[in-house]
Scaffold this motif. Sequence first.
Motif, PDB file in Angstrom:
ATOM      1  N   PRO A  81       0.802  -1.235   0.000  1.00  0.00           N
ATOM      2  CA  PRO A  81       0.000   0.000   0.000  1.00  0.00           C
ATOM      3  C   PRO A  81       0.830   1.279   0.000  1.00  0.00           C
ATOM      4  CG  PRO A  81      -0.882  -1.593   1.555  1.00  0.00           C
ATOM      5  CD  PRO A  81       0.415  -2.146   1.088  1.00  0.00           C
ATOM      6  N   GLN A  82       1.958   1.254   0.698  1.00  0.00           N
ATOM      7  CA  GLN A  82       2.777   2.462   0.803  1.00  0.00           C
ATOM      8  C   GLN A  82       3.482   2.820  -0.500  1.00  0.00           C
ATOM      9  OE1 GLN A  82       3.432  -0.465   2.092  1.00  0.00           O
ATOM     10  NE2 GLN A  82       5.629  -0.914   2.210  1.00  0.00           N
ATOM     11  N   LEU A  83       3.508   1.875  -1.464  1.00  0.00           N
ATOM     12  CA  LEU A  83       4.193   2.127  -2.731  1.00  0.00           C
ATOM     13  C   LEU A  83       3.227   2.244  -3.913  1.00  0.00           C
ATOM     14  CD1 LEU A  83       7.267  -0.294  -2.434  1.00  0.00           C
ATOM     15  CD2 LEU A  83       7.183   2.159  -2.004  1.00  0.00           C
ATOM     16  N   ALA A  84       1.928   2.166  -3.650  1.00  0.00           N
ATOM     17  CA  ALA A  84       0.947   2.177  -4.739  1.00  0.00           C
ATOM     18  C   ALA A  84       0.987   3.467  -5.552  1.00  0.00           C
ATOM     19  CB  ALA A  84      -0.459   1.943  -4.183  1.00  0.00           C
ATOM     20  N   ALA A  85       1.022   4.599  -4.860  1.00  0.00           N
ATOM     21  CA  ALA A  85       1.047   5.879  -5.576  1.00  0.00           C
ATOM     22  C   ALA A  85       2.329   6.034  -6.370  1.00  0.00           C
ATOM     23  CB  ALA A  85       0.890   7.027  -4.579  1.00  0.00           C
ATOM     24  N   TRP A  86       3.433   5.643  -5.768  1.00  0.00           N
ATOM     25  CA  TRP A  86       4.722   5.708  -6.474  1.00  0.00           C
ATOM     26  C   TRP A  86       4.714   4.832  -7.720  1.00  0.00           C
ATOM     27  CZ3 TRP A  86       8.012   1.389  -6.925  1.00  0.00           C
ATOM     28  CH2 TRP A  86       9.269   1.656  -7.509  1.00  0.00           C
ATOM     29  N   ALA A  87       4.207   3.605  -7.600  1.00  0.00           N
ATOM     30  CA  ALA A  87       4.219   2.665  -8.722  1.00  0.00           C
ATOM     31  C   ALA A  87       3.329   3.126  -9.871  1.00  0.00           C
ATOM     32  CB  ALA A  87       3.782   1.284  -8.247  1.00  0.00           C
ATOM     33  N   SER A  88       2.258   3.848  -9.553  1.00  0.00           N
ATOM     34  CA  SER A  88       1.329   4.275 -10.603  1.00  0.00           C
ATOM     35  C   SER A  88       1.969   5.229 -11.598  1.00  0.00           C
ATOM     36  CB  SER A  88       0.092   4.930  -9.985  1.00  0.00           C
ATOM     37  OG  SER A  88       0.443   6.139  -9.324  1.00  0.00           O
TER      38      SER A  88
ATOM     39  N   TYR B   3       9.733  -3.419  -3.071  1.00  0.00           N
ATOM     40  CA  TYR B   3      10.040  -2.679  -4.292  1.00  0.00           C
ATOM     41  C   TYR B   3       9.690  -3.510  -5.528  1.00  0.00           C
ATOM     42  CZ  TYR B   3      12.954  -0.661  -8.011  1.00  0.00           C
ATOM     43  OH  TYR B   3      13.406  -0.154  -9.203  1.00  0.00           O
ATOM     44  N   LEU B   4      10.175  -4.760  -5.579  1.00  0.00           N
ATOM     45  CA  LEU B   4       9.907  -5.626  -6.728  1.00  0.00           C
ATOM     46  C   LEU B   4       8.435  -6.013  -6.801  1.00  0.00           C
ATOM     47  CD1 LEU B   4      13.061  -7.910  -6.431  1.00  0.00           C
ATOM     48  CD2 LEU B   4      12.642  -6.148  -8.157  1.00  0.00           C
ATOM     49  N   ALA B   5       7.826  -6.255  -5.639  1.00  0.00           N
ATOM     50  CA  ALA B   5       6.397  -6.588  -5.628  1.00  0.00           C
ATOM     51  C   ALA B   5       5.564  -5.444  -6.182  1.00  0.00           C
ATOM     52  CB  ALA B   5       5.963  -6.923  -4.202  1.00  0.00           C
ATOM     53  N   ALA B   6       5.925  -4.208  -5.840  1.00  0.00           N
ATOM     54  CA  ALA B   6       5.178  -3.051  -6.336  1.00  0.00           C
ATOM     55  C   ALA B   6       5.286  -2.923  -7.849  1.00  0.00           C
ATOM     56  CB  ALA B   6       5.694  -1.779  -5.655  1.00  0.00           C
ATOM     57  N   VAL B   7       6.483  -3.133  -8.380  1.00  0.00           N
ATOM     58  CA  VAL B   7       6.682  -3.035  -9.833  1.00  0.00           C
ATOM     59  C   VAL B   7       5.861  -4.088 -10.561  1.00  0.00           C
ATOM     60  CG1 VAL B   7       8.367  -3.246 -11.701  1.00  0.00           C
ATOM     61  CG2 VAL B   7       8.969  -1.988  -9.617  1.00  0.00           C
ATOM     62  N   LEU B   8       5.915  -5.333 -10.092  1.00  0.00           N
ATOM     63  CA  LEU B   8       5.169  -6.393 -10.773  1.00  0.00           C
ATOM     64  C   LEU B   8       3.664  -6.242 -10.593  1.00  0.00           C
ATOM     65  CD1 LEU B   8       7.786  -7.753 -11.529  1.00  0.00           C
ATOM     66  CD2 LEU B   8       6.768  -9.933 -10.836  1.00  0.00           C
ATOM     67  N   ALA B   9       3.230  -5.803  -9.418  1.00  0.00           N
ATOM     68  CA  ALA B   9       1.802  -5.609  -9.198  1.00  0.00           C
ATOM     69  C   ALA B   9       1.259  -4.521 -10.112  1.00  0.00           C
ATOM     70  CB  ALA B   9       1.541  -5.264  -7.731  1.00  0.00           C
ATOM     71  N   GLU B  10       2.010  -3.455 -10.280  1.00  0.00           N
ATOM     72  CA  GLU B  10       1.591  -2.374 -11.180  1.00  0.00           C
ATOM     73  C   GLU B  10       1.567  -2.856 -12.627  1.00  0.00           C
ATOM     74  OE1 GLU B  10       0.360   1.315 -12.610  1.00  0.00           O
ATOM     75  OE2 GLU B  10       0.306   0.404 -10.603  1.00  0.00           O
ATOM     76  N   ARG B  11       2.546  -3.665 -12.994  1.00  0.00           N
ATOM     77  CA  ARG B  11       2.574  -4.215 -14.360  1.00  0.00           C
ATOM     78  C   ARG B  11       1.360  -5.102 -14.606  1.00  0.00           C
ATOM     79  NH1 ARG B  11       4.922  -8.410 -17.491  1.00  0.00           N
ATOM     80  NH2 ARG B  11       5.992  -7.652 -19.351  1.00  0.00           N
ATOM     81  N   ARG B  12       0.995  -5.931 -13.627  1.00  0.00           N
ATOM     82  CA  ARG B  12      -0.188  -6.794 -13.760  1.00  0.00           C
ATOM     83  C   ARG B  12      -1.446  -5.948 -13.842  1.00  0.00           C
ATOM     84  NH1 ARG B  12       2.217  -9.637  -9.551  1.00  0.00           N
ATOM     85  NH2 ARG B  12       0.575  -9.018  -8.113  1.00  0.00           N
TER      86      ARG B  12
END
Length: 249
Positions: A170-177, A235-244
Amino acid sequence: MGHTIRVGDLVTGEAVVLDLRVAQLASRAVAFAFDVAVQFGLLLLVLLISPADFDSALQTAFALALTVAVMIGYPTAVETLTRGRSLGKLVMGLRVVRDDGGAIRFRQALVRALGGFVVDFWVLGLGGAIALFVSLFSPRGKRVGDYLAGTVVIHTRAPKPTVDLAGMPPQLAAWASGLDLSQLPDELVLAVRQYLGRYAELSEKARWELGARLSDDVGAAIRAPRAEHTHPHPYLAAVLAERRRRAAG
């Protein structure tokens, strides 16, 4: 023994296998045929448009320089600029990567091209006999150029892993978007998926070291490096979650 990761086995220091699919000899041979056709087409084209008033010595020097430029310079430039993909590899869904799974750079592309020209195929290679022989006895289908460069050819059209991956922190959602993920290589995504899927099987040291190495490659590809004190996993989870998320949308 220090922590290592190798594409093909893709084995970590704890002997946990991360399954990137190494390209088989048949698919590599087809890709090579495409690339050779392109190279000889370029040679023929340049020879046809080259000046015809050279003396014999100059013609010989020009032909030699042209051969080196096309047979070594062309694959080096293409694999450097495309991060491991030539035309033939693109057609066959293959890519050259470093032994640690990262994208190749100019040095690896040059050494690989030199090894291919001198040893594997043309100067000493008997038209590819040496490359064929070495690849048949290599567990990861490597030719001499791959051994010298520390590279391996993998399939990028690999099936998705069946394991559940970590969701968006959750803390990286805005960044990943706001990330640009267009330059994220398929084989690197696959390596990150395997890392996240096997995360629970790794020691804490391997989680950090392997994750840090993958994070470095991901950060370079998306131009958004991991913050110094952020653990690689979120960090890696945020990148892949955003890609999905983007793929699903």
